[in-house]
Design an enzyme around this catalytic site. Sequence first.
Site, PDB file in Angstrom:
ATOM      1  N   ARG A 155      23.342   0.219  17.611  1.00 39.66           N
ATOM      2  CA  ARG A 155      22.804  -1.123  17.389  1.00 39.66           C
ATOM      3  C   ARG A 155      22.669  -1.378  15.884  1.00 39.66           C
ATOM      4  O   ARG A 155      22.322  -0.456  15.121  1.00 39.66           O
ATOM      5  CB  ARG A 155      21.431  -1.191  18.065  1.00 39.66           C
ATOM      6  CG  ARG A 155      20.735  -2.534  18.020  1.00 39.66           C
ATOM      7  CD  ARG A 155      21.368  -3.525  18.939  1.00 39.66           C
ATOM      8  NE  ARG A 155      20.517  -4.672  19.201  1.00 39.66           N
ATOM      9  CZ  ARG A 155      20.944  -5.784  19.786  1.00 39.66           C
ATOM     10  NH1 ARG A 155      22.209  -5.891  20.178  1.00 39.66           N
ATOM     11  NH2 ARG A 155      20.121  -6.788  20.021  1.00 39.66           N
ATOM     12  N   THR A 174      30.113 -11.082  23.335  1.00 34.34           N
ATOM     13  CA  THR A 174      29.928  -9.719  23.876  1.00 34.34           C
ATOM     14  C   THR A 174      31.022  -9.301  24.878  1.00 34.34           C
ATOM     15  O   THR A 174      31.663 -10.116  25.500  1.00 34.34           O
ATOM     16  CB  THR A 174      28.530  -9.586  24.537  1.00 34.34           C
ATOM     17  OG1 THR A 174      27.553 -10.041  23.635  1.00 34.34           O
ATOM     18  CG2 THR A 174      28.210  -8.185  24.949  1.00 34.34           C
ATOM     19  N   THR A 199      29.153  -5.824  20.945  1.00 33.74           N
ATOM     20  CA  THR A 199      28.890  -7.242  20.648  1.00 33.74           C
ATOM     21  C   THR A 199      28.850  -7.535  19.161  1.00 33.74           C
ATOM     22  O   THR A 199      28.565  -6.643  18.355  1.00 33.74           O
ATOM     23  CB  THR A 199      27.533  -7.652  21.270  1.00 33.74           C
ATOM     24  OG1 THR A 199      27.366  -9.064  21.156  1.00 33.74           O
ATOM     25  CG2 THR A 199      26.351  -6.963  20.602  1.00 33.74           C
ATOM     26  N   GLU A 251      23.498 -10.301  14.724  1.00 34.93           N
ATOM     27  CA  GLU A 251      22.582  -9.619  15.664  1.00 34.93           C
ATOM     28  C   GLU A 251      21.109  -9.794  15.309  1.00 34.93           C
ATOM     29  O   GLU A 251      20.238  -9.708  16.177  1.00 34.93           O
ATOM     30  CB  GLU A 251      22.925  -8.122  15.723  1.00 34.93           C
ATOM     31  CG  GLU A 251      22.782  -7.526  17.111  1.00 34.93           C
ATOM     32  CD  GLU A 251      23.860  -8.004  18.048  1.00 34.93           C
ATOM     33  OE1 GLU A 251      23.519  -8.491  19.142  1.00 34.93           O
ATOM     34  OE2 GLU A 251      25.061  -7.915  17.700  1.00 34.93           O
ATOM     35  N   ASP A 299      18.638 -11.697  17.324  1.00 43.27           N
ATOM     36  CA  ASP A 299      18.035 -11.150  18.559  1.00 43.27           C
ATOM     37  C   ASP A 299      16.574 -10.730  18.321  1.00 43.27           C
ATOM     38  O   ASP A 299      15.863 -10.402  19.265  1.00 43.27           O
ATOM     39  CB  ASP A 299      18.826  -9.939  19.084  1.00 43.27           C
ATOM     40  CG  ASP A 299      19.990 -10.359  19.976  1.00 43.27           C
ATOM     41  OD1 ASP A 299      20.174 -11.572  20.185  1.00 43.27           O
ATOM     42  OD2 ASP A 299      20.719  -9.471  20.447  1.00 43.27           O
TER      43      ASP A 299
HETATM   44  O1  DON Z   1      22.166  -7.564  22.516  1.00 43.14           O
HETATM   45  C1  DON Z   1      22.060  -8.554  23.214  1.00 43.14           C
HETATM   46  O2  DON Z   1      21.412  -8.595  24.219  1.00 43.14           O
HETATM   47  C2  DON Z   1      22.818  -9.819  22.834  1.00 43.14           C
HETATM   48  N1  DON Z   1      23.084  -9.837  21.433  1.00 43.14           N
HETATM   49  C3  DON Z   1      24.064  -9.891  23.640  1.00 43.14           C
HETATM   50  C4  DON Z   1      24.769 -11.185  23.427  1.00 43.14           C
HETATM   51  C5  DON Z   1      25.596 -11.558  24.577  1.00 43.14           C
HETATM   52  O3  DON Z   1      25.762 -10.863  25.522  1.00 43.14           O
HETATM   53  C6  DON Z   1      26.189 -12.865  24.542  1.00 43.14           C
HETATM   54  N2  DON Z   1      26.913 -13.041  25.810  1.00 43.14           N
HETATM   55  N3  DON Z   1      27.631 -13.591  26.389  1.00 43.14           N
END
Ligand code: DON
Length: 583
Positions: free
Chosen positions: A112, A404, A422, A441, A444
């Site tokens: 990550r 993703t 992702t 990221e 998030d």
């Molecule tokens: O880590 C995560 O949960 C998000 N950054 C994932 C993003 C994602 O899956 C977008 N999807 N379609």
Amino acid sequence: MKRSLVALGLLVLTSTGAPAQQASDTIAPERATGLAAATVVTAKDHMVAAAHPLAAAAGEKVLTDGGSAIDAMVAVQTVLGLVEPQSSGLGGGAFLVYYDAAAKRIVTLDGRETAPMEATPKLFLDENGAPLQFFDAVVGGRSVGTPGTVMLLQEAHNRWGRTPWKDLFAPAERLARDGFAVSPRLAGLIAAEGDRLKTFETTASYFFDAEGAPLKEGAILKNPAYADTLAAIAGGGAAAFYEGPVAEAIVDTVRMAGRNAGVLSLADLANYRVKLRQPVCVPYRALDICGMGPPSSGAIAIGQMLGMLENFDLKALGKDNPESWRLIGDAQRLAFADRERYVADTDFVPAPVKGLLDKAYLGERARLLDGGKALGKEAVTAGKPEWDHAFNVGRDAALELPSTSHFVIVDKDGNVVSMTTTIENGFGARLMTGGFLLNNELTDFSFKTHDDGLPVANRVEPGKRPRSSMSPTIVLKDGRPVLAIGSPGGSQIIGYVAQALIAHIDWGMDVGEIVAMPHLINRFGPYDIEAGTAAEKLAEPLKALGYEVKAGEMNSGLHAIELAADGLKGAADPRREGVAIGK
Ligand code: DON
């Protein structure tokens, strides 16, 4: 994007390895009649299921040539980063759930992204202390975390690789130099992005032609910069990404991103580490469901849902019964209430992981589902799991939107890769360097630092990893893997994967059926149901149970391989462009 675009030009390989045109009705189903089951591809020796035929084929070839599942993973990821650049790549992060057949155990690698050391909890607040609008935060350098994917590939290969590292980059490098055909989905997403993808010149000139028109489906796209980056990593290992010219270009791109410059530094890249973490495994019926623990919330939320639902006979109720969906939906809402409050990067914030998954605690939470009607808003609050760290935290506010990729690989020795990867939002931060897109990221994290005076567990902190919903999963029966599955979809990932597991385990549906099954998901109260599918039949009954119902597109990308007694069975979600290929 229209689903019918997805129908064009995809190949699947049959169990004999012969290419066959996949029947169009399995890829582009009529919305009015719902999704048909995806083709189940069978194989005896090995298999890959991934979001693009070229990526799956590259991985399959590595396996045919005697490589391991981890070797194939490197080829799949590097090709995905080229042909599905909007979803994942060198500029992003990933979680790997891996079954090591020799050691007979599940291990997880956390690749990550991390927040730069110069980041503060106020990263996503404006000068008045108010949270930024989502896309104001996303586009530019501010949202870019230290990428983890390249280090994850290297770490995994160091441990479990067999094919020489440098050979694994050849398929992607060749495709990048010779060019590949822009897929219908990529073309549709570029067109839908429009001006946002033109914010930065390097990105605009890659995805738009000289006249400024979005690249069309079938256009041959070359990416020499990506080929050069791959050649550098192939020759110099991950160090050639985290130090030297590639790292310098990443940092310059982030720090010079105009009005929204970021604070990523060379030291952040040089100090980046992948973490080997304990998997989170929860029992469900006679199986163990294993996945990624913090900083992902995926396996905990799925484990909580299943732990509550184990108290009910979903098999007897059946998949068409609104009562099943009341139980699944409200179990999910309760799991999300705990997730919002408690789950974040446990290297920074203590979280009651054991308490959240405790059988007695989940039994208690399951009793909240006894009422027969949708839970009222006030009834869905975080619980009080047993906790030996007295630490009170506020509720979270983080948003996750589509991109993703998830892929699964099984090699001839029975090693299993389940990896979700992702760059966060579609096209990430919209910044490109070295032929790849940089992630966003960090969005998030919770934009808010406090809730009602309490610090939010998932607030930004230097070096911390943003909470994820990614749920790469491997199911074990008596300690042996029987299913590997995962999906993109932001925080809907948790519901997609949980539903697929219930469909397979309780309702006996095969992999082709579970990846295509219409979605019904409830995270925060309103019931999201997949428009144009049989799920809509449940709209009125769910309203009668007290739910607000919202129909819309639900863009999962489930890829699954079942390790059955009679061989491997794989399937790819018909909503995207993926395939399963095996021999
Ligand atoms: O880590 C995560 O949960 C998000 N950054 C994932 C993003 C994602 O899956 C977008 N999807 N379609």
